[in-house]
Design a protein around this motif. Structure first.
Motif, PDB file in Angstrom:
ATOM      1  N   ASP A  30      -1.689  -1.274  21.800  1.00 35.02           N
ATOM      2  CA  ASP A  30      -3.028  -0.824  21.420  1.00 35.02           C
ATOM      3  C   ASP A  30      -3.337   0.561  21.987  1.00 35.02           C
ATOM      4  O   ASP A  30      -4.138   1.296  21.410  1.00 35.02           O
ATOM      5  CB  ASP A  30      -4.088  -1.830  21.879  1.00 35.02           C
ATOM      6  CG  ASP A  30      -4.046  -3.115  21.054  1.00 35.02           C
ATOM      7  OD1 ASP A  30      -3.463  -3.096  19.941  1.00 35.02           O
ATOM      8  OD2 ASP A  30      -4.590  -4.133  21.525  1.00 35.02           O
ATOM      9  N   LYS A  33      -3.095   3.116  19.358  1.00 32.67           N
ATOM     10  CA  LYS A  33      -3.784   2.855  18.094  1.00 32.67           C
ATOM     11  C   LYS A  33      -5.188   3.455  18.146  1.00 32.67           C
ATOM     12  O   LYS A  33      -6.021   3.043  18.947  1.00 32.67           O
ATOM     13  CB  LYS A  33      -3.840   1.354  17.821  1.00 32.67           C
ATOM     14  CG  LYS A  33      -2.450   0.769  17.591  1.00 32.67           C
ATOM     15  CD  LYS A  33      -2.501  -0.720  17.356  1.00 32.67           C
ATOM     16  CE  LYS A  33      -1.087  -1.271  17.194  1.00 32.67           C
ATOM     17  NZ  LYS A  33      -1.064  -2.723  17.093  1.00 32.67           N
ATOM     18  N   PRO A  35      -8.333   4.833  15.403  1.00 29.54           N
ATOM     19  CA  PRO A  35      -8.749   4.769  13.993  1.00 29.54           C
ATOM     20  C   PRO A  35      -8.423   6.044  13.204  1.00 29.54           C
ATOM     21  O   PRO A  35      -7.952   5.958  12.059  1.00 29.54           O
ATOM     22  CB  PRO A  35     -10.253   4.522  14.070  1.00 29.54           C
ATOM     23  CG  PRO A  35     -10.436   3.794  15.367  1.00 29.54           C
ATOM     24  CD  PRO A  35      -9.416   4.411  16.303  1.00 29.54           C
ATOM     25  N   ASP A  37      -6.016   8.281  13.672  1.00 31.25           N
ATOM     26  CA  ASP A  37      -4.585   8.376  13.415  1.00 31.25           C
ATOM     27  C   ASP A  37      -4.142   7.299  12.431  1.00 31.25           C
ATOM     28  O   ASP A  37      -3.313   7.554  11.556  1.00 31.25           O
ATOM     29  CB  ASP A  37      -3.777   8.267  14.709  1.00 31.25           C
ATOM     30  CG  ASP A  37      -2.289   8.376  14.437  1.00 31.25           C
ATOM     31  OD1 ASP A  37      -1.839   9.479  14.047  1.00 31.25           O
ATOM     32  OD2 ASP A  37      -1.584   7.357  14.572  1.00 31.25           O
ATOM     33  N   GLN A  38      -4.683   6.104  12.560  1.00 31.57           N
ATOM     34  CA  GLN A  38      -4.300   5.036  11.638  1.00 31.57           C
ATOM     35  C   GLN A  38      -4.703   5.372  10.205  1.00 31.57           C
ATOM     36  O   GLN A  38      -3.959   5.100   9.268  1.00 31.57           O
ATOM     37  CB  GLN A  38      -4.890   3.704  12.093  1.00 31.57           C
ATOM     38  CG  GLN A  38      -4.215   3.206  13.364  1.00 31.57           C
ATOM     39  CD  GLN A  38      -4.732   1.864  13.824  1.00 31.57           C
ATOM     40  OE1 GLN A  38      -5.922   1.590  13.777  1.00 31.57           O
ATOM     41  NE2 GLN A  38      -3.819   1.021  14.279  1.00 31.57           N
ATOM     42  N   PHE A  41      -2.207   8.021   9.000  1.00 30.96           N
ATOM     43  CA  PHE A  41      -0.935   7.358   8.733  1.00 30.96           C
ATOM     44  C   PHE A  41      -0.989   6.588   7.407  1.00 30.96           C
ATOM     45  O   PHE A  41      -0.095   6.696   6.569  1.00 30.96           O
ATOM     46  CB  PHE A  41      -0.611   6.433   9.906  1.00 30.96           C
ATOM     47  CG  PHE A  41       0.704   5.725   9.828  1.00 30.96           C
ATOM     48  CD1 PHE A  41       1.898   6.425   9.812  1.00 30.96           C
ATOM     49  CD2 PHE A  41       0.761   4.337   9.813  1.00 30.96           C
ATOM     50  CE1 PHE A  41       3.120   5.772   9.767  1.00 30.96           C
ATOM     51  CE2 PHE A  41       1.980   3.668   9.768  1.00 30.96           C
ATOM     52  CZ  PHE A  41       3.157   4.393   9.741  1.00 30.96           C
ATOM     53  N   ALA A  42      -2.061   5.830   7.199  1.00 26.09           N
ATOM     54  CA  ALA A  42      -2.206   5.049   5.965  1.00 26.09           C
ATOM     55  C   ALA A  42      -2.229   5.971   4.745  1.00 26.09           C
ATOM     56  O   ALA A  42      -1.595   5.674   3.722  1.00 26.09           O
ATOM     57  CB  ALA A  42      -3.466   4.197   6.016  1.00 26.09           C
ATOM     58  N   GLU A  59       4.430  -1.035   9.131  1.00 25.36           N
ATOM     59  CA  GLU A  59       3.085  -0.471   9.199  1.00 25.36           C
ATOM     60  C   GLU A  59       1.963  -1.493   9.139  1.00 25.36           C
ATOM     61  O   GLU A  59       0.843  -1.176   9.433  1.00 25.36           O
ATOM     62  CB  GLU A  59       2.900   0.615   8.143  1.00 25.36           C
ATOM     63  CG  GLU A  59       2.815   0.123   6.723  1.00 25.36           C
ATOM     64  CD  GLU A  59       4.146  -0.038   6.023  1.00 25.36           C
ATOM     65  OE1 GLU A  59       4.131  -0.228   4.811  1.00 25.36           O
ATOM     66  OE2 GLU A  59       5.205   0.003   6.669  1.00 25.36           O
ATOM     67  N   GLN A  61      -0.196  -2.923   7.010  1.00 22.52           N
ATOM     68  CA  GLN A  61      -1.445  -2.500   6.389  1.00 22.52           C
ATOM     69  C   GLN A  61      -1.656  -3.278   5.098  1.00 22.52           C
ATOM     70  O   GLN A  61      -0.710  -3.869   4.568  1.00 22.52           O
ATOM     71  CB  GLN A  61      -1.389  -0.997   6.089  1.00 22.52           C
ATOM     72  CG  GLN A  61      -1.257  -0.167   7.331  1.00 22.52           C
ATOM     73  CD  GLN A  61      -1.032   1.297   6.995  1.00 22.52           C
ATOM     74  OE1 GLN A  61      -0.614   1.640   5.900  1.00 22.52           O
ATOM     75  NE2 GLN A  61      -1.303   2.143   7.949  1.00 22.52           N
ATOM     76  N   SER A  64       0.937  -2.556   2.469  1.00 24.57           N
ATOM     77  CA  SER A  64       2.341  -2.689   2.867  1.00 24.57           C
ATOM     78  C   SER A  64       3.194  -3.467   1.868  1.00 24.57           C
ATOM     79  O   SER A  64       4.289  -3.023   1.525  1.00 24.57           O
ATOM     80  CB  SER A  64       2.453  -3.325   4.248  1.00 24.57           C
ATOM     81  OG  SER A  64       1.872  -2.486   5.216  1.00 24.57           O
TER      82      SER A  64
END
Length: 187
Positions: A30, A33, A35, A37-38, A41-42, A59, A61, A64
């Protein structure tokens, strides 16, 4: 765009202050992690036509299961279907070329996103068109897994630079934690 495949190769990773992408158990904690960056990345994965990663990288998500992917493994001789995912191909680079793996995955043009681990990133050092290096300078993962072979003896930036990539721009993803992403492009 790589001349031999008609594909654009992009790498994407977030690292700790030490240049690690995972903790000592080879899991993304965590502490890495964020928000912003996530979401970055998404978005990178959503625009990719193919995802490439090792068996410990994924990933997790909502999109995915929809993504075509190559899973790098020594468990097959060359190429094989992934029995647990109809959109995935198991690929052993020692037994099959990247081009053959892409053809088997049904991808001949577009963007390929390389998401790790360290040895998978290293396979593409001289092929990246772009590498997105996110950094969380206050996150500490002592004894963790380095993002690239050669870290911590050299920094991730030194390794990318040694392979012909140059920093092009930097974006703040989480101002409260100084998390940023630097776009490295083939120079």
């Amino acid at each position: 765009m790589t001349a031999t495949t008609g594909l654009t190769i992009e790498g994407c990773v977030i690292v700790s202050a030490e240049g690690n992408l995972a903790d000592a158990d080879r899991l993304m904690p965590d502490a890495l992690k964020f928000p912003g960056d996530q979401a970055f990345f998404a978005a990178a994965l959503d625009r990719a036509d193919l995802i490439v990663h090792g068996r410990n990288s994924f990933e997790d998500q909502p999109n995915s299961p929809l993504r075509r992917r190559l899973i790098v493994t020594r468990q097959v001789a060359g190429l094989a279907p992934d029995p647990s995912n109809p959109k995935a191909v198991l690929w052993n680079p020692a037994g099959a070329s990247f081009e053959d793996a892409c053809i088997r995955a049904g991808v001949s043009s577009g963007t390929v996103a390389i998401i790790g681990g360290p040895d998978v990133f290293a396979l593409f050092f001289d092929r990246y068109d772009t590498f997105f290096l996110s950094q969380a300078p206050h996150a500490r993962l002592p004894g963790g897994e380095p993002c690239f072979p050669g870290v911590p003896e050299r920094t991730p930036e030194q390794i990318l630079s040694a392979h012909g990539l140059c920093p092009a721009d930097r974006q703040i993803l989480d101002a409260d934690h100084d998390v940023s992403v630097t776009t490295w492009r083939r120079g």
